[in-house]
Design a protein around this motif. Structure first.
Motif, mmCIF file in Angstrom:
data_model
loop_
_atom_site.group_PDB
_atom_site.id
_atom_site.type_symbol
_atom_site.label_atom_id
_atom_site.label_comp_id
_atom_site.label_asym_id
_atom_site.label_seq_id
_atom_site.Cartn_x
_atom_site.Cartn_y
_atom_site.Cartn_z
ATOM 1 N N GLY A 1 0.787 -1.245 0.000
ATOM 2 C CA GLY A 1 0.000 0.000 0.000
ATOM 3 C C GLY A 1 0.809 1.279 0.000
ATOM 4 O O GLY A 1 0.274 2.357 0.253
ATOM 5 N N LEU A 2 2.119 1.161 -0.307
ATOM 6 C CA LEU A 2 2.941 2.378 -0.339
ATOM 7 C C LEU A 2 3.163 2.834 -1.788
ATOM 8 O O LEU A 2 3.185 1.993 -2.694
ATOM 9 C CB LEU A 2 4.310 2.103 0.291
ATOM 10 C CG LEU A 2 4.367 1.770 1.785
ATOM 11 C CD1 LEU A 2 5.811 1.486 2.202
ATOM 12 C CD2 LEU A 2 3.778 2.912 2.603
ATOM 13 N N PRO A 3 3.396 4.114 -1.989
ATOM 14 C CA PRO A 3 3.875 4.540 -3.315
ATOM 15 C C PRO A 3 5.187 3.803 -3.601
ATOM 16 O O PRO A 3 5.952 3.525 -2.662
ATOM 17 C CB PRO A 3 4.106 6.040 -3.137
ATOM 18 C CG PRO A 3 3.285 6.429 -1.956
ATOM 19 C CD PRO A 3 3.242 5.236 -1.047
ATOM 20 N N VAL A 4 5.465 3.491 -4.827
ATOM 21 C CA VAL A 4 6.586 2.583 -5.133
ATOM 22 C C VAL A 4 7.931 3.135 -4.652
ATOM 23 O O VAL A 4 8.804 2.363 -4.212
ATOM 24 C CB VAL A 4 6.605 2.257 -6.649
ATOM 25 C CG1 VAL A 4 6.967 3.461 -7.490
ATOM 26 C CG2 VAL A 4 7.508 1.060 -6.948
ATOM 27 N N GLU A 5 8.068 4.469 -4.674
ATOM 28 C CA GLU A 5 9.339 5.022 -4.179
ATOM 29 C C GLU A 5 9.520 4.701 -2.696
ATOM 30 O O GLU A 5 10.596 4.298 -2.251
ATOM 31 C CB GLU A 5 9.381 6.544 -4.383
ATOM 32 C CG GLU A 5 9.399 7.011 -5.837
ATOM 33 C CD GLU A 5 8.002 7.097 -6.426
ATOM 34 O OE1 GLU A 5 7.032 6.652 -5.755
ATOM 35 O OE2 GLU A 5 7.882 7.574 -7.576
ATOM 36 N N GLN A 6 8.434 4.851 -1.937
ATOM 37 C CA GLN A 6 8.511 4.567 -0.502
ATOM 38 C C GLN A 6 8.689 3.072 -0.243
ATOM 39 O O GLN A 6 9.405 2.648 0.673
ATOM 40 C CB GLN A 6 7.244 5.059 0.209
ATOM 41 C CG GLN A 6 7.178 6.572 0.374
ATOM 42 C CD GLN A 6 5.902 6.988 1.117
ATOM 43 O OE1 GLN A 6 5.468 6.325 2.072
ATOM 44 N NE2 GLN A 6 5.297 8.064 0.650
ATOM 45 N N ALA A 7 8.051 2.259 -1.072
ATOM 46 C CA ALA A 7 8.201 0.803 -0.901
ATOM 47 C C ALA A 7 9.660 0.400 -1.080
ATOM 48 O O ALA A 7 10.188 -0.430 -0.338
ATOM 49 C CB ALA A 7 7.318 0.074 -1.913
ATOM 50 N N ALA A 8 10.327 1.027 -2.043
ATOM 51 C CA ALA A 8 11.751 0.715 -2.287
ATOM 52 C C ALA A 8 12.607 1.176 -1.109
ATOM 53 O O ALA A 8 13.455 0.424 -0.611
ATOM 54 C CB ALA A 8 12.215 1.371 -3.590
ATOM 55 N N PRO B 1 3.147 -6.183 -13.931
ATOM 56 C CA PRO B 1 2.578 -4.859 -13.686
ATOM 57 C C PRO B 1 3.644 -3.767 -13.692
ATOM 58 O O PRO B 1 4.830 -4.055 -13.467
ATOM 59 C CB PRO B 1 1.940 -5.027 -12.303
ATOM 60 C CG PRO B 1 2.733 -6.110 -11.641
ATOM 61 C CD PRO B 1 3.160 -7.040 -12.721
ATOM 62 N N PRO B 2 3.214 -2.546 -13.895
ATOM 63 C CA PRO B 2 4.165 -1.468 -14.178
ATOM 64 C C PRO B 2 5.048 -1.030 -13.015
ATOM 65 O O PRO B 2 6.177 -0.580 -13.239
ATOM 66 C CB PRO B 2 3.258 -0.315 -14.630
ATOM 67 C CG PRO B 2 1.918 -0.624 -14.072
ATOM 68 C CD PRO B 2 1.822 -2.128 -14.015
ATOM 69 N N GLU B 3 4.529 -1.142 -11.788
ATOM 70 C CA GLU B 3 5.317 -0.643 -10.645
ATOM 71 C C GLU B 3 5.970 -1.805 -9.895
ATOM 72 O O GLU B 3 5.305 -2.759 -9.496
ATOM 73 C CB GLU B 3 4.402 0.142 -9.689
ATOM 74 C CG GLU B 3 4.016 1.493 -10.231
ATOM 75 C CD GLU B 3 3.515 2.408 -9.112
ATOM 76 O OE1 GLU B 3 3.457 3.624 -9.332
ATOM 77 O OE2 GLU B 3 3.184 1.882 -8.019
ATOM 78 N N ARG B 4 7.287 -1.659 -9.715
ATOM 79 C CA ARG B 4 8.041 -2.698 -9.010
ATOM 80 C C ARG B 4 9.128 -2.062 -8.156
ATOM 81 O O ARG B 4 9.496 -0.909 -8.360
ATOM 82 C CB ARG B 4 8.710 -3.613 -10.037
ATOM 83 C CG ARG B 4 7.750 -4.402 -10.891
ATOM 84 C CD ARG B 4 8.311 -4.660 -12.288
ATOM 85 N NE ARG B 4 7.450 -5.593 -13.007
ATOM 86 C CZ ARG B 4 7.729 -6.891 -13.146
ATOM 87 N NH1 ARG B 4 8.830 -7.367 -12.623
ATOM 88 N NH2 ARG B 4 6.912 -7.701 -13.787
ATOM 89 N N ILE B 5 9.666 -2.888 -7.246
ATOM 90 C CA ILE B 5 10.952 -2.488 -6.653
ATOM 91 C C ILE B 5 11.966 -3.536 -7.116
ATOM 92 O O ILE B 5 11.589 -4.672 -7.440
ATOM 93 C CB ILE B 5 10.888 -2.412 -5.114
ATOM 94 C CG1 ILE B 5 10.734 -3.792 -4.487
ATOM 95 C CG2 ILE B 5 9.777 -1.478 -4.670
ATOM 96 C CD1 ILE B 5 10.981 -3.793 -2.989
ATOM 97 N N THR B 6 13.233 -3.144 -7.127
ATOM 98 C CA THR B 6 14.257 -4.111 -7.567
ATOM 99 C C THR B 6 15.575 -3.869 -6.850
ATOM 100 O O THR B 6 15.939 -2.725 -6.576
ATOM 101 C CB THR B 6 14.480 -4.013 -9.094
ATOM 102 O OG1 THR B 6 15.370 -5.063 -9.512
ATOM 103 C CG2 THR B 6 15.103 -2.662 -9.487
#
Ligand SMILES: O=C(O)[C@H](O)[C@@H](O)[C@H](O)[C@H](O)COP(=O)(O)O
Length: 292
Positions: A136-143, A209-214
Motif C-alpha cells: 500500500g505504499l507509493p513505489v518510491e517509498q516501498a523501495a 505490472p508497471p510498478e516494481r521495486i528491484t
C-alpha cells in the motif's frame, strides 16, 4: 571419458541423449558462466533443488544463517521440492525478493504470494525471516522501506562487500526475460546502470505490472552465488544472445550479472540450450567435466 579431457559437447534435443547434469566452465566473449545443462525441466528442477540445499548447508556452516533471494515469473513454481528437501534448516533461513511487484500480497501478480503458495506455506520458516515488501505504499517509498529493512540486518547474518558495502547474499535465483532483463532491471534503463543503492523503484516497467521495486546490479554482483534459471524452448533465443553475443553494456542486463567474488551458474535444459554453439565448448578450452 577421463575427467578433464576436452571434447566437443553435442547437445541433441529429445530422448536418446543422456546428458546427465554436469558443470562445465563455458567461456564466451560475454560471460564466464558455469552451465548446468539438464535433459528435461524436471531434471533441471532437481538440480536447482540440489544447488539451493548445498548453498544453504555451506552458509549455515559458515555463519549460522542462509540468505536466499528469489525472483518472480516462472521461478516460484520450481521451488516446491525444497519443502521436502533434506538439509535446509528453515529456522536459520532468510528469504528475500530480488524484485517484487508493488501490489498487495493477495494479488495474483505478487511474487510473495507465489512463493508463499509454492514453498513458504509448507515449511517452518519464522515469518520474521521472510522479507516481503510493505503493502500500500507509493513505489518510491516501498523501495526505500525495503532497503531500510536490509540495511538493518546485522553484518553477522548479512555480510557487506569490501567494495561498496553492498549486502552479500548467499544465493540469488534469477530468471531472464525475452529482452534479457533480470529482476526488474530492464534494457537501457537508469535503474539497470545504477552503481549506488541497494533497492530502487521501477515505474512503467516494460513487463506488467508497471510498478516494481528491484535490487540493483551491484547487489546482485555482490552475492556469493547467482543462478540464472532459464528453462524451455521460449528461452532459447535469449540464452543464446546472452551467452554468445556481445551486446552494448546495459542492452542485455543478464550480461551484467557477473558476481565479483562469487559463482555464476546458468541452469538450462536442452530446450533452452538448443541454439547455443555448444560444439565450440570443447575448442581448446579445459572443461572440468564428469563422465557422460
Ligand atoms: O517479477 C518478475 O517478473 C521477475 O523477477 C522477472 O525478472 C522474471 O524473472 C523474468 O521476467 C523471467 O520471467 P519468466 O521466467 O516467467 O519468463
Amino acid at each position: 571419458m577421463a575427467s578433464g579431457t576436452v571434447a566437443p559437447v553435442s547437445v541433441s534435443k529429445g530422448a536418446g541423449v543422456d546428458l546427465i547434469p554436469h558443470q562445465f566452465q563455458y567461456h564466451t566473449t560475454e560471460t564466464d558462466a558455469s552451465v548446468l545443462l539438464y535433459v528435461t525441466p524436471e531434471k533441471a528442477q532437481a538440480g536447482l533443488t540440489k544447488l539451493v540445499v548445498e548453498a544453504a548447508q555451506a552458509a549455515v556452516k559458515a555463519k549460522g544463517a542462509f540468505t536466499l533471494v528469489l525472483s518472480g515469473g516462472s521461478l516460484p513454481a520450481l521451488l516446491g521440492p525444497l519443502a521436502s528437501a533434506k538439509g535446509i534448516d528453515w529456522s536459520k533461513t532468510h528469504i528475500f525478493f530480488v524484485d517484487e511487484r508493488n501490489v498487495p500480497h493477495t494479488c495474483p501478480d505478487s511474487t510473495f504470494k507465489a512463493v508463499q503458495e509454492a514453498l513458504l506455506s509448507q515449511v517452518p520458516i519464522p515469518a520474521s525471516q521472510v522479507y516481503a515488501i510493505a503493502e500500500g505504499l507509493p513505489v518510491e517509498q516501498a523501495a526505500t522501506q525495503y532497503e531500510g529493512r536490509l540495511i538493518s540486518i546485522p553484518a553477522s547474518a548479512l555480510p557487506r562487500s569490501a567494495d561498496g558495502g553492498f549486502p552479500v547474499f548467499d544465493l540469488i535465483l534469477l530468471g531472464v526475460g525475452p529482452d534479457g532483463h533480470v529482476a526488474s532491471l530492464f534494457p537501457n534503463r537508469p535503474e539497470t546502470a545504477a552503481t549506488q543503492g541497494w533497492v530502487l523503484p521501477v515505474k512503467d516497467s516494460p513487463k506488467p505490472p508497471p510498478e516494481r521495486i528491484t535490487m540493483t546490479m551491484p547487489v546482485i554482483n555482490a552475492a556469493k552465488e547467482v543462478a540464472v534459471v532459464a528453462l524451455g524452448e521460449s528461452k532459447r533465443e535469449i540464452v543464446q544472445r546472452v551467452l554468445e553475443v556481445q551486446a552494448l553494456p546495459g542492452a542485455l542486463p543478464a550480461q551484467l550479472v557477473r558476481p565479483k567474488g562469487g559463482k555464476l551458474k546458468w541452469v538450462l535444459d536442452v530446450a533452452s540450450a538448443e541454439l547455443l554453439d555448444v560444439a565450440s565448448w570443447g575448442e581448446g578450452k579445459e572443461f572440468p567435466r564428469s563422465s557422460f
